[in-house]
Design an enzyme around this catalytic site. Structure first.
Site, mmCIF file in Angstrom:
data_model
loop_
_atom_site.group_PDB
_atom_site.id
_atom_site.type_symbol
_atom_site.label_atom_id
_atom_site.label_comp_id
_atom_site.label_asym_id
_atom_site.label_seq_id
_atom_site.Cartn_x
_atom_site.Cartn_y
_atom_site.Cartn_z
ATOM 1 N N GLY A 1 4.617 -34.995 15.266
ATOM 2 C CA GLY A 1 4.268 -33.633 15.646
ATOM 3 C C GLY A 1 5.308 -32.667 15.105
ATOM 4 O O GLY A 1 6.466 -33.041 14.892
ATOM 5 N N LEU B 1 12.417 -33.907 15.916
ATOM 6 C CA LEU B 1 12.948 -33.624 14.591
ATOM 7 C C LEU B 1 14.021 -32.539 14.629
ATOM 8 O O LEU B 1 14.881 -32.490 13.751
ATOM 9 C CB LEU B 1 11.813 -33.210 13.652
ATOM 10 C CG LEU B 1 10.744 -34.280 13.401
ATOM 11 C CD1 LEU B 1 9.589 -33.702 12.595
ATOM 12 C CD2 LEU B 1 11.336 -35.495 12.715
ATOM 13 N N HIS C 1 4.881 -32.118 24.327
ATOM 14 C CA HIS C 1 6.170 -31.955 23.651
ATOM 15 C C HIS C 1 6.107 -30.761 22.689
ATOM 16 O O HIS C 1 6.998 -29.899 22.690
ATOM 17 C CB HIS C 1 6.517 -33.245 22.891
ATOM 18 C CG HIS C 1 7.788 -33.181 22.119
ATOM 19 N ND1 HIS C 1 8.925 -33.862 22.499
ATOM 20 C CD2 HIS C 1 8.126 -32.526 20.971
ATOM 21 C CE1 HIS C 1 9.891 -33.623 21.626
ATOM 22 N NE2 HIS C 1 9.418 -32.809 20.681
ATOM 23 N N GLU C 2 5.067 -30.713 21.858
ATOM 24 C CA GLU C 2 4.945 -29.622 20.882
ATOM 25 C C GLU C 2 4.662 -28.290 21.568
ATOM 26 O O GLU C 2 5.174 -27.250 21.154
ATOM 27 C CB GLU C 2 3.868 -29.941 19.836
ATOM 28 C CG GLU C 2 4.125 -31.180 19.016
ATOM 29 C CD GLU C 2 5.509 -31.246 18.374
ATOM 30 O OE1 GLU C 2 6.075 -30.186 18.025
ATOM 31 O OE2 GLU C 2 6.038 -32.362 18.232
ATOM 32 N N HIS D 1 7.734 -26.575 22.622
ATOM 33 C CA HIS D 1 8.403 -25.814 21.557
ATOM 34 C C HIS D 1 7.876 -24.378 21.503
ATOM 35 O O HIS D 1 8.631 -23.446 21.229
ATOM 36 C CB HIS D 1 8.199 -26.475 20.188
ATOM 37 C CG HIS D 1 9.128 -27.611 19.932
ATOM 38 N ND1 HIS D 1 10.498 -27.469 19.875
ATOM 39 C CD2 HIS D 1 8.885 -28.920 19.704
ATOM 40 C CE1 HIS D 1 11.055 -28.645 19.627
ATOM 41 N NE2 HIS D 1 10.095 -29.553 19.529
#
Length: 190
Positions: free
Chosen positions: A55, A117, A158-159, A162
């Site tokens: 992702g 990342l 999770h994404e 962000h």
């Protein structure tokens, strides 16, 4: 939105790392569905696959917009080519793009070891909802709704974090969160 007949092409975008300020800002809604947006999504997918990750949210490439891409299904394997060199071969792509996502329902809880990342080298157990329902727009602005569970649910959460300015280490205990924050700031100063 699944992208049909996906081809691995585009440009690698630089991934920003914690504590870059774009990672702690709430991302802005996407209001224009233009060829520039299509190009951004193509480059985000290319960057995610080569990172490698499952992702990638726009803030992770320095763009404060409510977009993320993901693929929890693709295969990645090391193979030896005809010249005897090892290379990575990727296949079975199933890319998804969620624009302006809103989680509208949740159920159950689960724990999963996550990495990011933008926080390289850190892997920790994070508590998430087991199943979610999410509304979003596709790359053309069309609205969709879907249910997700297991790894897909975890990846979307999770994404989506962000987009809210939350990096996964914010979801850890205060002791671990403070440890990683200090470590990442110290490494950024080097």
């Amino acid at each position: 939105m699944n992208i049909e007949n996906y081809k691995l092409e585009g440009e690698r975008l630089p991934i920003v790392t914690y504590p870059d300020p774009v990672l702690s800002a709430k991302a802005l809604p996407v209001t224009e569905f233009t060829p520039d947006l299509h190009n951004l999504v193509k480059n985000m997918l290319f960057t995610m696959y080569h990172a490698p990750g499952i992702g990638l949210a726009a803030p992770q490439v320095g763009i404060s917009q409510r977009i993320f891409v993901l693929d929890v299904d693709y295969d990645r394997e090391a193979v030896t080519n005809s010249a005897g060199k090892e290379e990575i071969r990727m296949s079975n792509f199933n890319p998804m793009v969620l624009i302006n996502p809103v989680i509208t329902g949740t159920s159950g809880t689960t724990t999963y070891e996550e990495g990011c990342l933008s926080v390289p080298g850190v892997y920790e157990e994070v508590k998430r909802y087991e199943s979610i329902r999410v509304k979003y727009q596709d790359i053309n602005g069309k609205e969709h709704e879907m249910e997700a569970d297991d790894l897909l649910s975890i990846c979307i959460q999770h994404e989506n974090d962000h987009l809210e300015g939350i990096v996964f280490i914010e979801r850890l205990s205060n002791l671990k969160k403070n440890f990683y924050k200090k470590k990442m700031v110290k490494e950024k100063v080097k």
